[in-house]
Design a protein around this motif. Structure first.
Motif, PDB file in Angstrom:
ATOM      1  N   THR A 171       0.834  -1.206   0.000  1.00 12.18           N
ATOM      2  CA  THR A 171       0.000   0.000   0.000  1.00 12.18           C
ATOM      3  C   THR A 171       0.866   1.252   0.000  1.00 12.18           C
ATOM      4  N   THR A 194      -3.747  -6.685   9.108  1.00  9.88           N
ATOM      5  CA  THR A 194      -3.313  -5.319   9.382  1.00  9.88           C
ATOM      6  C   THR A 194      -4.559  -4.436   9.306  1.00  9.88           C
ATOM      7  N   CYS A 195      -4.396  -3.124   9.471  1.00 11.10           N
ATOM      8  CA  CYS A 195      -5.586  -2.275   9.480  1.00 11.10           C
ATOM      9  C   CYS A 195      -5.230  -0.839   9.147  1.00 11.10           C
ATOM     10  N   VAL A 196      -6.278  -0.037   8.985  1.00 13.09           N
ATOM     11  CA  VAL A 196      -6.109   1.392   8.724  1.00 13.09           C
ATOM     12  C   VAL A 196      -6.284   2.122  10.047  1.00 13.09           C
ATOM     13  N   ASP A 208      -3.617   7.451   9.940  1.00 10.78           N
ATOM     14  CA  ASP A 208      -3.366   7.355   8.492  1.00 10.78           C
ATOM     15  C   ASP A 208      -4.246   8.352   7.735  1.00 10.78           C
ATOM     16  N   GLY A 267       0.807   1.928   6.801  1.00  9.70           N
ATOM     17  CA  GLY A 267       0.443   0.871   7.743  1.00  9.70           C
ATOM     18  C   GLY A 267       1.461   0.700   8.849  1.00  9.70           C
ATOM     19  N   TYR A 300       0.069  -4.348  13.079  1.00 13.06           N
ATOM     20  CA  TYR A 300       0.356  -5.632  12.442  1.00 13.06           C
ATOM     21  C   TYR A 300       0.418  -6.779  13.445  1.00 13.06           C
ATOM     22  N   GLN A 358       0.775  -2.353   5.756  1.00 16.66           N
ATOM     23  CA  GLN A 358      -0.376  -2.706   4.897  1.00 16.66           C
ATOM     24  C   GLN A 358       0.146  -3.401   3.636  1.00 16.66           C
ATOM     25  N   SER A 359       0.818  -4.508   3.874  1.00 16.05           N
ATOM     26  CA  SER A 359       1.430  -5.298   2.803  1.00 16.05           C
ATOM     27  C   SER A 359       1.561  -6.730   3.323  1.00 16.05           C
ATOM     28  N   LEU A 375      -6.762  -7.273   1.436  1.00 13.15           N
ATOM     29  CA  LEU A 375      -5.765  -6.199   1.395  1.00 13.15           C
ATOM     30  C   LEU A 375      -5.755  -5.430   0.070  1.00 13.15           C
ATOM     31  N   VAL A 379      -7.605  -2.073  -0.175  1.00  9.28           N
ATOM     32  CA  VAL A 379      -7.231  -1.131   0.878  1.00  9.28           C
ATOM     33  C   VAL A 379      -7.777   0.278   0.622  1.00  9.28           C
ATOM     34  N   LEU A 414      -7.716  -5.473   7.385  1.00 11.04           N
ATOM     35  CA  LEU A 414      -7.283  -5.917   6.054  1.00 11.04           C
ATOM     36  C   LEU A 414      -6.590  -7.266   6.152  1.00 11.04           C
TER      37      LEU A 414
END
Ligand SMILES: [Zn+2]
Length: 342
Positions: free
Chosen positions: A4, A35-37, A41, A58, A61, A113-114, A316, A319, A336
């Motif tokens: 991301t 993972t998440c937002v 962010d 991101g 985790y 975020q990967s 993901l 996203v 995600l």
């Protein structure tokens, strides 16, 4: 692999990026389970924080350790781990004082975020669970990476004591988990400040006893009304704006405490007002690492379900929709899942 990247305001892309590698012997690579937002962010996403070049996104985790550097001795490949958004050695004087987010070797962990993440200072940063958790515990464990630890720190910094009357400013994931934390610390009365029906409902389920919809002067007046004109013992400030901070300070009784964990954007305090307010202020980036062992145990025992703040789950590669939903306040927090992304 694909990861991301934020290009500019409103422009999040899931695109081809270089896969992370072990760069120094204290690193680990973690295969992301979820993972998440984050609410934070959204500051750059909304253009309120300048972006010089495309930015990997991101910092929350959990996942399985895939590889460790030659100096990593505690964390082992195959373990399920959770870490904080700041890497810390967990040995320096500041870490030993319990402030791992001020670690002398602190390093931001970005790009979560990967599917694969490099975590510096792995032995100090990551905490492994006893065994690989069942699927249904993953959202709860992911929440510990930031929002639950931050809500917990807000309550601790606000000196929440058994029997206390507490107010929580902010109804994002951190504010809601601040309500839960205050409840766990024995608060008797918890006033959640929120205007959104779904968030009010979750706040009540987490332990809020009262809801205040007013803000600013009216919000302060409402809290005074609810406390016979006295103000509350503790306020958790989980927003980071001038209005939220002043609301927090003015709602606190003399001798009470404000715990502030909202990243300040344009907050300025007046010395005179602060002097006569007679309140304690403590806050900052939550030293999540300190709380991880205790919070993991509570999740494992089924005592808390902080993952309930995730009201949207997406693969993901979607996203960008996760950001949009939070930006438009359609979602409290987006979870995600890499779902086989390599
Ligand atoms: Zn340290």
């Amino acid at each position: 692999m694909r990861g991301t990247m934020l290009y500019c305001s409103g422009d999040v892309r899931f695109e081809e990026v270089a896969a992370p590698k072990i760069m120094v012997p204290t690193d680990a690579l973690v295969r992301i389970s979820a993972t998440c937002v984050c609410g934070s962010d959204l500051w750059p996403y909304r253009g309120l924080q300048k972006i010089e070049q495309p930015m990997p996104m991101g910092h929350e985790y959990c996942g399985i350790v895939e590889e460790v550097g030659s100096a990593v001795t505690v964390v082992k490949p195959g373990q399920f781990v959770i870490g904080s958004f700041f890497a810390s050695d967990n040995t320096c004087p500041y870490c030993q004082a319990g402030y791992q987010t001020s670690c002398l070797q602190r390093e931001f962990v970005g790009g979560a975020q990967s599917p694969l993440l490099r975590v510096p200072l792995a032995d100090g940063t990551l905490v492994a669970t006893g065994e690989v958790p069942p699927e249904e515990k993953i959202p709860d464990l992911l929440a510990l990476s930031d929002v639950m630890g931050t809500g917990w720190f807000a309550a601790e910094a606000a000196n929440v004591r058994p029997g206390a009357t507490v107010a929580v400013v902010g109804d994002g994931a951190v504010g809601l988990l601040g309500v839960l934390s205050a409840k766990l610390m024995g608060a008797e009365r918890i006033i959640a400040m929120s205007r959104h029906a779904s968030r009010q409902k979750l706040a009540r389920e987490f332990g809020a006893t009262d809801i205040v919809e007013e803000r600013g002067d009216e919000g302060v007046a409402r809290i005074k009304d609810l406390t016979k004109g006295i103000g509350v013992d503790s306020v958790l400030e989980c927003v980071g704006t001038q209005e939220a901070m002043m609301q927090a300070i003015r709602s606190t009784r003399p001798g009470g405490s404000v715990g502030y964990v909202g990243v300040p954007h344009g907050v300025e305090l007046d010395g005179q007002a602060l002097f006569f307010a007679h309140v304690r202020l403590h806050g900052g980036p939550a030293p999540v690492r300190r709380f991880l062992p205790e919070l993991i145990e509570m999740v494992w025992d089924g005592k808390i379900n902080p993952g309930r703040v995730f009201d949207l789950t997406l693969p993901l590669d979607q996203v960008a929709e996760g950001y949009r939903a939070m930006d438009e306040r359609r979602a409290i927090k987006t979870l995600l899942r890499p779902n086989g992304e390599a």
